[in-house]
Design a protein around this motif. Structure first.
Motif, PDB file in Angstrom:
ATOM      1  N   PHE A  90      -0.301  12.146   2.226  1.00 17.80           N
ATOM      2  CA  PHE A  90      -1.369  12.127   1.233  1.00 17.80           C
ATOM      3  C   PHE A  90      -1.243  13.326   0.305  1.00 17.80           C
ATOM      4  O   PHE A  90      -1.328  13.195  -0.913  1.00 17.80           O
ATOM      5  CB  PHE A  90      -2.725  12.136   1.953  1.00 17.80           C
ATOM      6  CG  PHE A  90      -3.902  11.833   1.080  1.00 17.80           C
ATOM      7  CD1 PHE A  90      -4.337  10.532   0.925  1.00 17.80           C
ATOM      8  CD2 PHE A  90      -4.580  12.855   0.425  1.00 17.80           C
ATOM      9  CE1 PHE A  90      -5.440  10.231   0.127  1.00 17.80           C
ATOM     10  CE2 PHE A  90      -5.679  12.567  -0.380  1.00 17.80           C
ATOM     11  CZ  PHE A  90      -6.107  11.265  -0.528  1.00 17.80           C
ATOM     12  N   LYS A  91      -0.998  14.493   0.888  1.00 16.83           N
ATOM     13  CA  LYS A  91      -0.859  15.709   0.079  1.00 16.83           C
ATOM     14  C   LYS A  91       0.373  15.630  -0.818  1.00 16.83           C
ATOM     15  O   LYS A  91       0.318  15.991  -1.995  1.00 16.83           O
ATOM     16  CB  LYS A  91      -0.788  16.946   0.956  1.00 16.83           C
ATOM     17  CG  LYS A  91      -0.668  18.214   0.123  1.00 16.83           C
ATOM     18  CD  LYS A  91      -0.852  19.462   0.921  1.00 16.83           C
ATOM     19  CE  LYS A  91      -0.638  20.634  -0.013  1.00 16.83           C
ATOM     20  NZ  LYS A  91      -1.705  21.537  -0.056  1.00 16.83           N
ATOM     21  N   THR A  92       1.476  15.149  -0.275  1.00 10.14           N
ATOM     22  CA  THR A  92       2.697  15.020  -1.070  1.00 10.14           C
ATOM     23  C   THR A  92       2.481  14.056  -2.235  1.00 10.14           C
ATOM     24  O   THR A  92       2.871  14.338  -3.364  1.00 10.14           O
ATOM     25  CB  THR A  92       3.865  14.522  -0.189  1.00 10.14           C
ATOM     26  OG1 THR A  92       4.093  15.490   0.836  1.00 10.14           O
ATOM     27  CG2 THR A  92       5.118  14.332  -0.999  1.00 10.14           C
ATOM     28  N   ARG A  93       1.857  12.950  -1.956  1.00  5.91           N
ATOM     29  CA  ARG A  93       1.681  11.906  -2.982  1.00  5.91           C
ATOM     30  C   ARG A  93       0.618  12.263  -4.013  1.00  5.91           C
ATOM     31  O   ARG A  93       0.786  12.031  -5.197  1.00  5.91           O
ATOM     32  CB  ARG A  93       1.320  10.592  -2.307  1.00  5.91           C
ATOM     33  CG  ARG A  93       1.121   9.463  -3.263  1.00  5.91           C
ATOM     34  CD  ARG A  93       1.930   8.277  -2.837  1.00  5.91           C
ATOM     35  NE  ARG A  93       1.747   7.209  -3.760  1.00  5.91           N
ATOM     36  CZ  ARG A  93       2.716   6.689  -4.475  1.00  5.91           C
ATOM     37  NH1 ARG A  93       3.927   7.137  -4.347  1.00  5.91           N
ATOM     38  NH2 ARG A  93       2.480   5.704  -5.308  1.00  5.91           N
ATOM     39  N   LEU A  94      -0.513  12.844  -3.538  1.00  4.44           N
ATOM     40  CA  LEU A  94      -1.642  13.076  -4.434  1.00  4.44           C
ATOM     41  C   LEU A  94      -1.932  14.549  -4.713  1.00  4.44           C
ATOM     42  O   LEU A  94      -2.793  14.866  -5.539  1.00  4.44           O
ATOM     43  CB  LEU A  94      -2.903  12.402  -3.876  1.00  4.44           C
ATOM     44  CG  LEU A  94      -2.780  10.891  -3.673  1.00  4.44           C
ATOM     45  CD1 LEU A  94      -3.998  10.346  -2.969  1.00  4.44           C
ATOM     46  CD2 LEU A  94      -2.583  10.199  -5.005  1.00  4.44           C
TER      47      LEU A  94
ATOM     48  N   ILE B 192       0.852  -1.188   0.000  1.00  6.38           N
ATOM     49  CA  ILE B 192       0.000   0.000   0.000  1.00  6.38           C
ATOM     50  C   ILE B 192       0.888   1.239   0.000  1.00  6.38           C
ATOM     51  O   ILE B 192       1.864   1.321   0.743  1.00  6.38           O
ATOM     52  CB  ILE B 192      -0.937  -0.021   1.228  1.00  6.38           C
ATOM     53  CG1 ILE B 192      -1.832  -1.253   1.168  1.00  6.38           C
ATOM     54  CG2 ILE B 192      -1.757   1.253   1.304  1.00  6.38           C
ATOM     55  CD1 ILE B 192      -2.658  -1.484   2.411  1.00  6.38           C
ATOM     56  N   HIS B 193       0.557   2.216  -0.814  1.00  6.64           N
ATOM     57  CA  HIS B 193       1.391   3.404  -0.960  1.00  6.64           C
ATOM     58  C   HIS B 193       1.401   4.303   0.271  1.00  6.64           C
ATOM     59  O   HIS B 193       2.434   4.867   0.614  1.00  6.64           O
ATOM     60  CB  HIS B 193       0.956   4.220  -2.174  1.00  6.64           C
ATOM     61  CG  HIS B 193       1.216   3.511  -3.461  1.00  6.64           C
ATOM     62  ND1 HIS B 193       2.474   3.352  -3.978  1.00  6.64           N
ATOM     63  CD2 HIS B 193       0.379   2.888  -4.323  1.00  6.64           C
ATOM     64  CE1 HIS B 193       2.415   2.680  -5.104  1.00  6.64           C
ATOM     65  NE2 HIS B 193       1.143   2.372  -5.337  1.00  6.64           N
ATOM     66  N   ILE B 194       0.260   4.471   0.914  1.00  9.85           N
ATOM     67  CA  ILE B 194       0.178   5.324   2.101  1.00  9.85           C
ATOM     68  C   ILE B 194      -0.625   4.580   3.163  1.00  9.85           C
ATOM     69  O   ILE B 194      -1.743   4.157   2.906  1.00  9.85           O
ATOM     70  CB  ILE B 194      -0.522   6.665   1.810  1.00  9.85           C
ATOM     71  CG1 ILE B 194       0.127   7.396   0.647  1.00  9.85           C
ATOM     72  CG2 ILE B 194      -0.503   7.549   3.049  1.00  9.85           C
ATOM     73  CD1 ILE B 194      -0.672   8.590   0.164  1.00  9.85           C
ATOM     74  N   VAL B 195      -0.043   4.451   4.343  1.00  9.85           N
ATOM     75  CA  VAL B 195      -0.718   3.793   5.461  1.00  9.85           C
ATOM     76  C   VAL B 195      -0.820   4.820   6.578  1.00  9.85           C
ATOM     77  O   VAL B 195       0.137   5.528   6.871  1.00  9.85           O
ATOM     78  CB  VAL B 195       0.065   2.550   5.943  1.00  9.85           C
ATOM     79  CG1 VAL B 195      -0.608   1.925   7.150  1.00  9.85           C
ATOM     80  CG2 VAL B 195       0.190   1.530   4.815  1.00  9.85           C
TER      81      VAL B 195
END
Length: 95
Positions: free
Chosen positions: A39-43, A23-26
């Motif tokens: 979440f903000k950095t990734r998406l 999973i990319h973000i846990v």
């Protein structure tokens, strides 16, 4: 699928830990700030997580009803989940 269908088995717990790594973000509720930042950095989106499920009963009232025996029984029932949760926090969330 699990060979024996036992989701509390060592095999099931190890597989759950392995799957978390895919999973990319846990995230976890007590580490919401870190999760929102990742979440903000990734998406590129600010995530709002409202606090909605609070208990109407005070901590003192809960503690007067929930005995140490009950707490121990819940810990035993949740042992596999607690192990996976701790793994996630230590290896995926705090990093």
């Amino acid at each position: 699928p699990l060979k024996d269908g036992n989701y509390a088995s060592r095999e099931a717990i190890d597989r759950a830990k392995e799957n978390l790594g895919k999973i990319h973000i846990v995230g976890a509720l007590e580490h919401q700030g870190d999760f929102r930042a990742k979440f903000k950095t990734r998406l590129g989106v600010d995530l709002r997580i409202p606090e909605m499920n609070t208990s109407p009963v005070s901590r003192a009232q809960r503690e007067s009803v929930v005995t140490e025996e009950i707490k121990e029984r819940v810990r035993e029932i949740c042992r596999p989940d607690i192990e996976v949760y701790r793994y996630a926090v230590e290896n995926l969330i705090k990093k």
